[in-house]
Design a protein around this motif. Structure first.
Motif, PDB file in Angstrom:
ATOM      1  N   PHE A   6      63.386  28.416  97.253  1.00 54.29           N
ATOM      2  CA  PHE A   6      62.257  28.764  98.200  1.00 54.29           C
ATOM      3  C   PHE A   6      60.892  29.187  97.528  1.00 54.29           C
ATOM      4  CE2 PHE A   6      65.984  28.624 100.795  1.00 54.29           C
ATOM      5  CZ  PHE A   6      65.497  28.077 101.822  1.00 54.29           C
ATOM      6  N   GLY A   7      61.006  29.133  96.238  1.00 53.34           N
ATOM      7  CA  GLY A   7      59.705  29.611  95.460  1.00 53.34           C
ATOM      8  C   GLY A   7      59.613  31.106  95.487  1.00 53.34           C
ATOM      9  N   VAL A   8      60.338  32.017  95.541  1.00 56.32           N
ATOM     10  CA  VAL A   8      60.177  33.614  95.679  1.00 56.32           C
ATOM     11  C   VAL A   8      59.776  33.962  94.234  1.00 56.32           C
ATOM     12  CG1 VAL A   8      61.570  33.573  97.455  1.00 56.32           C
ATOM     13  CG2 VAL A   8      62.447  34.150  95.084  1.00 56.32           C
ATOM     14  N   ASP A   9      59.147  35.064  94.119  1.00 55.56           N
ATOM     15  CA  ASP A   9      58.636  35.441  92.867  1.00 55.56           C
ATOM     16  C   ASP A   9      59.762  36.365  92.092  1.00 55.56           C
ATOM     17  OD1 ASP A   9      56.018  34.491  93.407  1.00 55.56           O
ATOM     18  OD2 ASP A   9      55.215  36.445  94.221  1.00 55.56           O
ATOM     19  N   VAL A  10      59.484  36.259  90.819  1.00 55.57           N
ATOM     20  CA  VAL A  10      60.377  37.257  89.969  1.00 55.57           C
ATOM     21  C   VAL A  10      60.899  38.546  90.450  1.00 55.57           C
ATOM     22  CG1 VAL A  10      60.950  38.248  87.572  1.00 55.57           C
ATOM     23  CG2 VAL A  10      59.784  35.949  87.842  1.00 55.57           C
ATOM     24  N   GLY A  68      58.595  33.057  84.230  1.00 55.05           N
ATOM     25  CA  GLY A  68      58.798  34.761  83.945  1.00 55.05           C
ATOM     26  C   GLY A  68      60.119  35.094  83.877  1.00 55.05           C
ATOM     27  N   PHE A  69      61.056  34.271  84.808  1.00 57.41           N
ATOM     28  CA  PHE A  69      62.368  34.917  84.810  1.00 57.41           C
ATOM     29  C   PHE A  69      63.197  34.807  83.515  1.00 57.41           C
ATOM     30  CE2 PHE A  69      66.777  34.671  86.758  1.00 57.41           C
ATOM     31  CZ  PHE A  69      67.032  35.705  87.268  1.00 57.41           C
ATOM     32  N   SER A  70      62.911  33.881  82.596  1.00 58.71           N
ATOM     33  CA  SER A  70      63.583  33.764  81.718  1.00 58.71           C
ATOM     34  C   SER A  70      63.473  34.541  80.394  1.00 58.71           C
ATOM     35  CB  SER A  70      63.109  32.427  80.840  1.00 58.71           C
ATOM     36  OG  SER A  70      61.739  32.514  80.438  1.00 58.71           O
ATOM     37  N   PHE A  71      62.589  35.815  80.523  1.00 59.59           N
ATOM     38  CA  PHE A  71      62.448  36.818  79.524  1.00 59.59           C
ATOM     39  C   PHE A  71      63.653  37.647  79.720  1.00 59.59           C
ATOM     40  CE2 PHE A  71      61.104  41.364  78.793  1.00 59.59           C
ATOM     41  CZ  PHE A  71      60.655  41.137  77.587  1.00 59.59           C
ATOM     42  N   PHE A  72      63.951  37.988  80.630  1.00 62.78           N
ATOM     43  CA  PHE A  72      65.232  38.971  80.837  1.00 62.78           C
ATOM     44  C   PHE A  72      66.440  38.745  80.095  1.00 62.78           C
ATOM     45  CE2 PHE A  72      62.694  39.302  84.886  1.00 62.78           C
ATOM     46  CZ  PHE A  72      62.302  40.712  84.766  1.00 62.78           C
ATOM     47  N   LEU A  81      70.646  39.112  84.074  1.00 62.62           N
ATOM     48  CA  LEU A  81      70.493  38.815  82.673  1.00 62.62           C
ATOM     49  C   LEU A  81      71.130  37.562  82.393  1.00 62.62           C
ATOM     50  CD1 LEU A  81      71.219  42.221  81.220  1.00 62.62           C
ATOM     51  CD2 LEU A  81      69.012  41.243  81.571  1.00 62.62           C
ATOM     52  N   LEU A  82      72.277  37.496  82.839  1.00 62.54           N
ATOM     53  CA  LEU A  82      73.086  36.061  82.628  1.00 62.54           C
ATOM     54  C   LEU A  82      72.556  34.883  83.086  1.00 62.54           C
ATOM     55  CD1 LEU A  82      75.377  34.678  81.261  1.00 62.54           C
ATOM     56  CD2 LEU A  82      76.863  35.078  83.173  1.00 62.54           C
TER      57      LEU A  82
END
Length: 332
Positions: free
Chosen positions: A101-105, A164-168, A242-243
């Protein structure tokens, strides 16, 4: 006064050497094992000593290690949580559904942590509220949580997470130092203080040694156990973030059978499976040992099923060693 406490009336005939005293520490033995494994891996394959390879090795245990920190406190209290991998799968599924649904990080992170805490609270209510055995409860909820993921996803997968979620799960703080290893060390420091430097941690040890005596001494045993299960759920939710970030997708089989590896890290770290004893430092070192072992076997192209057999044998061995040692000591 314990047997090891010195007093004017009990002076040992000979002082133990510092080296002998250090070697009696389980954490020191684990550290020596880690060094031996490191040397073996460096000799077995030329790719192991590459800085980026060593950085990749940390991904083999950081997510499991974060869960193991909370699992250690649960086991020290005399309980166990075998649903952590199921919680992780459900939290990842919830984040994946929200991402569609396109929610933010920040919202994704909140969802992952919230689902983890809610699942942990559910376990805690069944164990501390109804007095059900934790091993039975968490085996049931392990299937329940992962089953919900299978119902929602089937054989499909969630993708399309924000960039931006990939950074974690993939980002680096500095050079080859990943965000995951930094977070693991920070959480280890927090749990060390919580377990070894607070009244809450002392309550956990007291409950693990004798829950009835702890109850009569004024410790709110049920409340402490409820909080511990919530903490385990929270750490499983954090590991899910993280995973999922590292993989970039969510499948219902994510983190399958991780509960075995998490328990292995905890017990290998010196935490008594019967409760009442253990340390966070030992769990941290055990996490590094597991990471070095699995990564080294991977570089040697050892099949995954062989790694699973090795982990199972390691768990049995670590549980058996103290029991056999006590029996030998009693016979002497």
């Amino acid at each position: 006064m314990s047997d090891t406490t010195l007093s004017p009336r009990s002076i040992p005939d000979r002082l133990e050497s510092p080296l002998a005293s250090a070697l009696k520490s389980w954490e020191m033995l684990l550290a020596l094992v880690a060094v031996a494994i490191f040397i073996f891996n460096s000799l077995a394959t030329p790719y192991f000593l590459n800085p980026w390879s060593l950085s990749d090795a940390t991904f083999n245990f950081t997510e499991r290690g974060i869960i193991a920190l909370a699992m250690a406190m649960v086991i020290i209290s005399g309980e166990i949580d075998l649903s952590v991998a199921g919680i992780l799968a459900l939290a990842s599924t919830a984040m994946g559904a929200a991402a569609q649904f396109g929610v933010d990080v920040p919202v994704l992170i909140a969802i992952g942590l919230a689902v983890g805490v809610l699942c942990g609270a559910f376990n805690g209510l069944l164990v501390s509220g109804l007095g059900l055995p934790s091993i039975v409860v968490t085996i049931g909820t392990m299937s329940l949580f992962r089953g919900i993921s299978y119902i929602v996803l089937g054989d499909q997968a969630y993708r399309g997470y924000p960039s931006g979620f990939s950074f974690f799960g993939q980002g680096y703080v500095y050079w080859v130092i990943s965000f995951e290893i930094v977070l693991f060390l920070v959480m280890a420091a927090i749990f060390y203080v919580l377990l070894h430097r607070t009244s809450f941690g002392r309550s956990v040890f007291a409950i693990g040694n004798n829950a009835m005596a702890a109850q009569f001494s004024g410790i709110r045993v049920r409340r402490v156990k409820f909080v511990l299960f919530c903490l385990t759920g929270l750490m499983a939710g954090l590991a899910a973030i993280l995973l999922t970030s590292r993989l970039g997708s969510t499948r219902p089989s994510i983190a399958f059978a991780w509960e075995l590896e998490v328990v292995t890290i905890v017990v290998l770290g010196g935490v008594s499976i019967l409760g009442g004893a253990g340390s966070i430092l030992g769990v941290v070192i055990a996490g590094f040992v597991m990471g070095l072992v699995t990564f080294g076997l991977g570089l040697l192209n050892v099949p995954g099923i062989v790694m699973s057999i090795f982990v199972g044998l390691m768990l049995i061995t670590v549980i058996a060693i103290p029991i056999v040692a006590r029996r030998i000591k009693s016979r002497r």
